[in-house]
Design an enzyme around this catalytic site. Structure first.
Site, PDB file in Angstrom:
ATOM      1  CD1 TRP A   1       0.269  -1.582   2.911  1.00 48.36           C
ATOM      2  CD2 TRP A   1       1.027   0.471   3.334  1.00 48.36           C
ATOM      3  NE1 TRP A   1       1.153  -1.873   3.998  1.00 48.36           N
ATOM      4  CE2 TRP A   1       1.500  -0.418   4.162  1.00 48.36           C
ATOM      5  CE3 TRP A   1       1.131   1.804   3.185  1.00 48.36           C
ATOM      6  CZ2 TRP A   1       2.184   0.021   5.172  1.00 48.36           C
ATOM      7  CZ3 TRP A   1       2.147   2.112   4.119  1.00 48.36           C
ATOM      8  CH2 TRP A   1       2.835   1.294   5.061  1.00 48.36           C
TER       9      TRP A   1
ATOM     10  CG  HIS B   1      -2.723  -2.979  -4.685  1.00 51.52           C
ATOM     11  ND1 HIS B   1      -1.619  -2.713  -3.872  1.00 51.52           N
ATOM     12  CD2 HIS B   1      -2.694  -1.917  -5.846  1.00 51.52           C
ATOM     13  CE1 HIS B   1      -1.056  -1.582  -4.282  1.00 51.52           C
ATOM     14  NE2 HIS B   1      -1.550  -1.108  -5.362  1.00 51.52           N
ATOM     15  CB  ALA B   2      -1.773  -3.802   0.379  1.00 49.07           C
TER      16      ALA B   2
ATOM     17  N   GLY C   1       7.012  -5.938  -0.187  1.00 53.10           N
ATOM     18  CA  GLY C   1       6.558  -5.957   1.096  1.00 53.10           C
ATOM     19  C   GLY C   1       7.474  -6.142   2.065  1.00 53.10           C
ATOM     20  CB  SER C   2       6.513  -7.313   5.490  1.00 57.73           C
ATOM     21  OG  SER C   2       5.775  -8.378   5.232  1.00 57.73           O
TER      22      SER C   2
ATOM     23  CD  GLU D   1      11.772  -3.190  -2.723  1.00 57.74           C
ATOM     24  OE1 GLU D   1      12.004  -3.360  -1.742  1.00 57.74           O
ATOM     25  OE2 GLU D   1      10.687  -2.258  -3.109  1.00 57.74           O
ATOM     26  CG  LEU D   2      11.456  -8.906   0.718  1.00 54.33           C
ATOM     27  CD1 LEU D   2      12.115  -9.999   1.487  1.00 54.33           C
ATOM     28  CD2 LEU D   2      10.056  -9.007   0.191  1.00 54.33           C
TER      29      LEU D   2
ATOM     30  CB  CYS E   1      11.609  -0.345   0.935  1.00 56.32           C
ATOM     31  SG  CYS E   1      11.142   0.311  -0.811  1.00 56.32           S
TER      32      CYS E   1
END
Ligand code: NDP
Length: 454
Positions: free
Chosen positions: A130, A155-156, A206-207, A228-229, A262
């Site tokens: 998001w 999506h989130a 994301g995480s 891609e964290l 990030c």
């Protein structure tokens, strides 16, 4: 987590969405596979033209599209509009350069004509966050689509209206049905989707926990993935730096996107000769920021994305202070509606506290004092993450050492880390693997097919 729009500025639940049922999901995946069968035969010129039309709509409707992002995840109005414009620029970049990036690549064999042809893989599942709800999606979609793939977006759950708006932009730009679809599904549906033979690859931003799950599911199904964290980027300041500029950039980079990027600078590592002055100036600026409604023009810092995000960040700050860190400003939760957190500065971060190794996803600056360059590099690398980072020094010998010794996917000097279409983006360590953007983006979801013509 419900699929819903909740305004982070007020906490108000605006709208809930039903998740797709099994049958609807099957129809969408089937449509994606069918769309790919047609899409793989289209030319670069056709796809480039559609990307240009997509960019045109994004540019024309940047204000309205930006408002949806502000409503759903709380970024300030100018930041939201700028993000939509950047997404348009990304589409134009790949419309202009995609073909040359994916041109047949010859190999030096004397007795035959040998080359690599980059062929699209098929439907790619993008699991997206998001925090940059437009840019993260277009950063994947523009290179993937110019290569001839088709996109499925999960999506989130807190940005469903952005997800639907993006799908609508692609439709109105004239892409054939099924080339880009948003799937309103919970994260529990991702495993099953990756087990579906029609879906050929995955990308997740994301995480770290989400990355582990999606990367593992992709691996089990022998499908390529890009992760891609998170990051806990270092911002190293050495005595030769322009201190005023470093301070200005430090604050800007820490609060960008309300501190939820990030690649925000998160760990400030400052040479002892200037650490006191740097801390004083950063604290003064952080404390002077206007925190408030992201829809208002004079707001510097809007809310965090959710009540959970505030709780997590506050727990990280209080545990770090309890372990012995020094609090210079902020650190108290804000009363009233909305998910706000004050700009906060901490120094003397104890080993073993959350400040040392966790990602702080909000406006909290963690400052370390380094004895010398060796010490600065040691602290910078003392992180499970390795995404980006920046270093402030004009000394070429120091720059060279930092280039060689910093363990990250990106290092910027005398500017903060950015994400821009012409430059590769991605990390190492727990920040993930794979690279997006530049020529890496289009070459990620392709079959690099060797052709030998005797
Ligand atoms: P998540 O990683 O949980 O969410 C990102 C995306 O992954 C969402 O679409 C989410 O779906 C999906 N997802 C989550 N768990 C799984 C799973 N097990 N399998 C498949 N998909 C999954 O991020 P959060 O929004 O919860 O943020 C938490 C933290 O993550 C932040 O505090 C920050 O540290 C980091 N983060 C980093 C980002 C970056 O840019 N690198 C972006 C966002 C977060 P759903 O919303 O339905 O759960």
């Amino acid at each position: 987590m419900a699929i819903a729009t909740v305004n982070p500025a007020t906490g108000e639940r605006i709208r809930e969405f039903d998740a797709l049922g099994e049958k609807e999901l099957e129809q969408k995946v089937a449509l994606a596979a069918e769309a790919f069968a047609g899409q793989r035969r289209t030319s670069f010129a056709e796809r480039a033209e559609l990307l240009r039309r997509t960019a045109g709509i994004l540019e024309e409707e940047a204000e309205a599209l930006g408002r949806i992002a502000t409503l759903e995840m709380g970024k300030t109005r100018p930041a939201a509009v700028a993000e939509v414009r950047k997404s348009a620029a990304g589409c134009r970049w790949y419309a202009d350069h995609g073909e040359e990036m994916l041109a047949d690549q010859p190999w030096p064999v004397e007795r035959a004509r040998v080359f690599t042809r980059y062929e699209p893989l098929g439907p790619v599942l993008a699991v997206m966050p998001w925090n940059f709800p437009y840019w993260q999606v277009f950063r994947f979609a523009a290179p993937a689509l110019i290569a001839g793939n088709v996109g499925l977006l999960k999506h989130a759950s807190n940005v469903p209206q952005v997800a639907l708006a993006i799908e609508d932009v692609f439709r109105r730009a004239g892409w054939p049905d099924g080339v880009f679809q948003s799937l309103l599904v919970p994260s529990s549906a991702v495993e099953g989707l990756l087990g579906d033979d029609r879906i050929r690859a995955a990308t997740l931003t994301g995480s770290e926990p989400a990355g582990r799950e999606v990367g593992a599911a992709a691996g089990r199904n022998i499908k390529p993935s890009v992760l891609e964290l998170g990051g806990s980027d270092a911002f190293v300041v050495l005595p030769s730096a322009d201190l005023a500029k470093a301070v200005e950039s430090a604050v800007q980079s820490r609060i960008l996107n309300n501190g939820q990027s990030c690649i925000n600078a998160k760990r400030f590592i400052v040479h002892r000769e200037i650490a006191g002055e740097f801390t004083r100036q950063v604290t003064e600026r952080m404390a002077a920021l206007t925190v408030g409604d992201p829809a208002k023009d004079d707001t510097d810092l809007g809310p965090l994305s959710s009540a959970d995000a505030v709780e997590t960040l506050h727990r990280q700050v209080t545990d770090t202070v309890r372990a012995g860190a020094r609090l210079h400003t902020g650190g108290e939760t804000v009363a009233g509606p909305g998910f706000y957190y004050p700009p906060t500065v901490l120094t003397d971060i104890p080993d073993g506290s959350p400040g040392q190794h966790e990602e702080f996803f909000g406006p909290v600056a963690l400052i370390w004092q380094a004895e010398d360059l060796d010490d600065a590099i040691r602290i910078a690398n003392d992180s499970p993450f390795g995404l980006g980072g920046s270093a402030w020094t004009t000394d070429p010998a120091e720059q060279e050492r930092l280039i060689t010794e910093i363990e990250t996917g990106m290092v910027y000097f005398n500017e903060f880390t950015q994400s821009t279409p012409e430059v590769p983006f991605g990390g190492v360590k727990n920040s993930g693997y794979g690279r997006e953007l530049a020529s890496f983006g289009p070459r990620t979801f392709v079959n690099a097919k060797t052709v030998w013509l005797a």
